[in-house]
Design a protein around this motif. Structure first.
Motif, mmCIF file in Angstrom:
data_model
loop_
_atom_site.group_PDB
_atom_site.id
_atom_site.type_symbol
_atom_site.label_atom_id
_atom_site.label_comp_id
_atom_site.label_asym_id
_atom_site.label_seq_id
_atom_site.Cartn_x
_atom_site.Cartn_y
_atom_site.Cartn_z
ATOM 1 N N PRO A 41 13.124 -6.630 -10.046
ATOM 2 C CA PRO A 41 12.957 -5.473 -10.935
ATOM 3 C C PRO A 41 14.013 -4.402 -10.686
ATOM 4 O O PRO A 41 14.426 -4.163 -9.546
ATOM 5 N N GLY A 42 14.449 -3.778 -11.754
ATOM 6 C CA GLY A 42 15.413 -2.689 -11.647
ATOM 7 C C GLY A 42 14.725 -1.350 -11.673
ATOM 8 O O GLY A 42 13.496 -1.243 -11.557
ATOM 9 N N ARG A 43 15.506 -0.309 -11.862
ATOM 10 C CA ARG A 43 14.955 1.046 -11.921
ATOM 11 C C ARG A 43 14.009 1.178 -13.110
ATOM 12 O O ARG A 43 14.239 0.620 -14.180
ATOM 13 N N GLY A 44 12.940 1.914 -12.899
ATOM 14 C CA GLY A 44 12.008 2.190 -13.986
ATOM 15 C C GLY A 44 11.310 0.967 -14.528
ATOM 16 O O GLY A 44 11.045 0.883 -15.728
ATOM 17 N N ALA A 45 10.991 0.013 -13.658
ATOM 18 C CA ALA A 45 10.352 -1.227 -14.111
ATOM 19 C C ALA A 45 8.888 -1.041 -14.471
ATOM 20 O O ALA A 45 8.260 -1.943 -15.014
ATOM 21 N N GLY A 46 8.328 0.112 -14.156
ATOM 22 C CA GLY A 46 6.946 0.378 -14.535
ATOM 23 C C GLY A 46 5.908 -0.271 -13.647
ATOM 24 O O GLY A 46 4.761 -0.451 -14.069
ATOM 25 N N LEU A 47 6.288 -0.606 -12.428
ATOM 26 C CA LEU A 47 5.354 -1.249 -11.505
ATOM 27 C C LEU A 47 4.493 -0.198 -10.808
ATOM 28 O O LEU A 47 4.990 0.848 -10.385
ATOM 29 N N GLY A 48 3.203 -0.506 -10.681
ATOM 30 C CA GLY A 48 2.341 0.357 -9.892
ATOM 31 C C GLY A 48 2.373 -0.040 -8.431
ATOM 32 O O GLY A 48 2.389 0.801 -7.529
ATOM 33 N N THR A 49 2.377 -1.352 -8.209
ATOM 34 C CA THR A 49 2.398 -1.920 -6.858
ATOM 35 C C THR A 49 3.265 -3.164 -6.890
ATOM 36 O O THR A 49 3.292 -3.885 -7.905
ATOM 37 N N VAL A 50 3.971 -3.433 -5.810
ATOM 38 C CA VAL A 50 4.711 -4.689 -5.701
ATOM 39 C C VAL A 50 4.499 -5.264 -4.312
ATOM 40 O O VAL A 50 4.526 -4.543 -3.312
ATOM 41 N N PHE A 51 4.226 -6.555 -4.260
ATOM 42 C CA PHE A 51 4.022 -7.271 -3.003
ATOM 43 C C PHE A 51 5.158 -8.262 -2.777
ATOM 44 O O PHE A 51 5.597 -8.934 -3.721
ATOM 45 N N VAL A 52 5.594 -8.371 -1.537
ATOM 46 C CA VAL A 52 6.531 -9.423 -1.153
ATOM 47 C C VAL A 52 5.730 -10.515 -0.477
ATOM 48 O O VAL A 52 4.968 -10.252 0.459
ATOM 49 N N CYS A 53 5.875 -11.749 -0.942
ATOM 50 C CA CYS A 53 5.196 -12.897 -0.343
ATOM 51 C C CYS A 53 6.253 -13.785 0.311
ATOM 52 O O CYS A 53 7.176 -14.251 -0.363
ATOM 53 N N ALA A 54 6.121 -14.009 1.603
ATOM 54 C CA ALA A 54 7.096 -14.826 2.327
ATOM 55 C C ALA A 54 6.378 -15.761 3.281
ATOM 56 O O ALA A 54 5.362 -15.404 3.877
ATOM 57 N N GLY A 55 6.915 -16.956 3.422
ATOM 58 C CA GLY A 55 6.384 -17.924 4.375
ATOM 59 C C GLY A 55 7.536 -18.647 5.043
ATOM 60 O O GLY A 55 8.699 -18.454 4.680
ATOM 61 N N GLY A 56 7.220 -19.474 6.012
ATOM 62 C CA GLY A 56 8.279 -20.204 6.710
ATOM 63 C C GLY A 56 8.814 -19.427 7.887
ATOM 64 O O GLY A 56 8.056 -18.895 8.689
ATOM 65 N N SER A 57 10.133 -19.314 7.963
ATOM 66 C CA SER A 57 10.775 -18.703 9.120
ATOM 67 C C SER A 57 11.521 -17.432 8.745
ATOM 68 O O SER A 57 12.244 -17.404 7.748
ATOM 69 N N PRO A 58 11.384 -16.351 9.563
ATOM 70 C CA PRO A 58 12.148 -15.127 9.304
ATOM 71 C C PRO A 58 13.655 -15.352 9.270
ATOM 72 O O PRO A 58 14.385 -14.578 8.649
ATOM 73 N N MET A 59 14.136 -16.411 9.931
ATOM 74 C CA MET A 59 15.571 -16.687 9.917
ATOM 75 C C MET A 59 16.052 -17.055 8.512
ATOM 76 O O MET A 59 17.238 -16.976 8.216
ATOM 77 N N ASP A 60 15.107 -17.445 7.635
ATOM 78 C CA ASP A 60 15.466 -17.815 6.260
ATOM 79 C C ASP A 60 15.261 -16.666 5.273
ATOM 80 O O ASP A 60 15.388 -16.855 4.071
ATOM 81 N N TRP A 61 14.928 -15.482 5.778
ATOM 82 C CA TRP A 61 14.575 -14.374 4.890
ATOM 83 C C TRP A 61 15.698 -13.351 4.779
ATOM 84 O O TRP A 61 15.437 -12.147 4.684
#
Length: 319
Positions: free
Chosen positions: A70-90
Motif C-alpha cells: 500500500p502507498g500513501r493514503g491507502a485508507g487502511l485502519g489496521t495492517v498486519f504483517v504475517c511472516a513464517g519460516g526464518s528471519p534470515m529470509d525476511w
C-alpha cells in the motif's frame, strides 16, 4: 444498534511474506468475514498485499492472491504483517519502509507469528509491550537485545498489535471485534467457529513445563525452568540443587528417574535445541551462537552439536 463509528467500513490489510502460515492468516481473516455475515452488511474489508505484488505462497505451498504494497493514503485502519519460516529470509526493505510510512499516517500496525520481527526491524516496537511466536523469540532477542517480548498469545499496546500466530489470532480478533462492535456481537462471531473458550491475551503460547517434559516434581520443574532461563550462562549442579531444595546427589536421582538423563545431559540438550533454532533463524555466526548457548568454544559447541544431531552446525545452517 451500531454506533456512529461502526457504520463505516473498516479496511484491514495483511502483508503476507513468502512462507507465511496459512493457519495464522485464516485465524485472523475468517472472524472478519463472519462478522460481515452476522452483521448483514460489510463492516470489515480485507486488503491483501505481498512484497512483489503477486500471489503470496504460504508455508504449505498455497498461493493467496495479493496486490502491491500500500502507498500513501491507502485508507487502511489496521495492517498486519504475517511472516513464517526464518528471519534470515525476511529481508524486505520495501516492507519496512511501508510500515514506517503507515505508522506515520496513524495506521494501527500489527504483526502475526513472525510478523513482530518485521515491526522490530522497522523500529516500531521500541518501548512497546509486544509478543512474537516462541520459535522466533531467540532470534529477535539476539538481533534486538534492547527489546523484551512477552510470551503471551497476543498483546495490544495502543496502536501496536502483536500476536504469536497459530490459532491465537482467533482470540485476538475476538477482542478487536468486541472493541468495535461490542462483546455480545464478538461472542456470536466466536461461536460461529465453535470458539467457545476465548483465551486471555496473557495465556501461554506453549504447554506448561510439566506437559512438555512429562514431569510433575515441583523441585525438578523449578530446575528445568531455570535451565531454560540460563542458556547463555549455565549454572552448576550445586546451584541448581539449591533451587530445587535438594542435595546434588538427590537432584541427579530426580533427573535419572523422571527424565532418563543426567543433569548435564538435559542441560546440554536444552542449550543445543536453542542453538539449533538460532542456526536456522538468526544471522549469528557459529562462534557467536556457541557463546550465546554457553559453550566454552566453537569447537566444543560443534562436537556437542554433532554428537546430538549427527551433523555439524554448518550442515544444519546449509540445510
Amino acid at each position: 444498534m451500531a454506533s456512529i463509528d461502526t457504520r463505516n467500513v473498516q479496511t484491514v490489510g495483511f502483508i503476507l511474506l513468502p512462507g507465511f502460515a496459512l493457519m495464522s492468516f485464516a485465524s485472523a481473516t475468517e472472524p472478519l468475514r463472519a462478522a460481515n455475515l452476522l452483521a448483514g452488511r460489510e463492516i470489515y474489508r480485507l486488503a491483501v498485499f505481498s512484497p512483489d505484488g503477486g500471489p503470496a505462497l504460504s508455508s504449505g505451498g498455497v498461493p493467496v492472491p495479493a496486490g502491491p504494497l500500500p502507498g500513501r493514503g491507502a485508507g487502511l485502519g489496521t495492517v498486519f504483517v504475517c511472516a513464517g519460516g526464518s528471519p534470515m529470509d525476511w529481508h524486505y526493505p520495501a516492507v519496512l519502509a511501508c510500515l514506517r510510512q503507515l505508522a506515520r499516517e496513524g495506521v494501527r500496525i500489527g504483526g502475526i507469528s513472525g510478523g513482530p520481527y518485521l515491526l522490530a526491524a522497522a523500529g516500531l516496537l521500541a518501548e512497546r509491550d509486544f509478543t512474537i511466536h516462541w520459535e522466533h523469540a531467540p532470534a529477535l532477542l539476539e538481533a534486538y537485545p534492547t527489546l523484551n517480548p512477552r510470551q503471551a498469545r497476543f498483546v495490544i499496546d495502543g496502536n501496536r498489535i502483536t500476536c504469536g500466530g497459530g490459532i491465537a489470532p482467533l482470540d485476538m480478533m475476538h477482542v478487536l471485534i468486541a472493541e468495535r462492535m461490542g462483546a455480545d456481537f464478538a461472542r456470536r462471531v466466536s461461536d460461529w467457529y465453535l470458539h467457545a473458550e476465548v483465551s486471555e491475551p496473557t495465556a501461554p503460547q506453549r504447554g506448561s513445563l510439566a506437559e512438555r517434559y512429562g514431569v510433575h516434581h515441583p523441585g525438578l520443574l523449578s530446575v528445568l525452568e531455570k535451565m531454560e532461563e540460563t542458556i547463555e550462562m549455565p549454572l552448576d549442579r550445586a546451584a541448581m540443587a539449591r533451587i530445587a531444595g535438594v542435595t546434588p546427589r538427590h537432584l541427579d536421582r530426580l533427573f535419572a528417574t523422571h527424565l532418563g538423563a543426567t543433569f548435564l545431559e538435559q542441560y546440554r540438550l536444552i542449550r543445543l535445541q536453542h542453538a539449533r533454532r538460532l542456526l536456522e533463524q538468526s544471522p549469528l555466526s557459529i562462534s557467536e551462537i556457541a557463546v550465546a548457548t554457553g559453550f566454552s568454544s566453537g569447537a566444543h559447541f560443534s562436537r556437542a552439536y554433532r554428537t546430538q544431531y549427527g551433523m555439524t552446525p554448518g550442515q544444519t545452517r546449509r540445510t
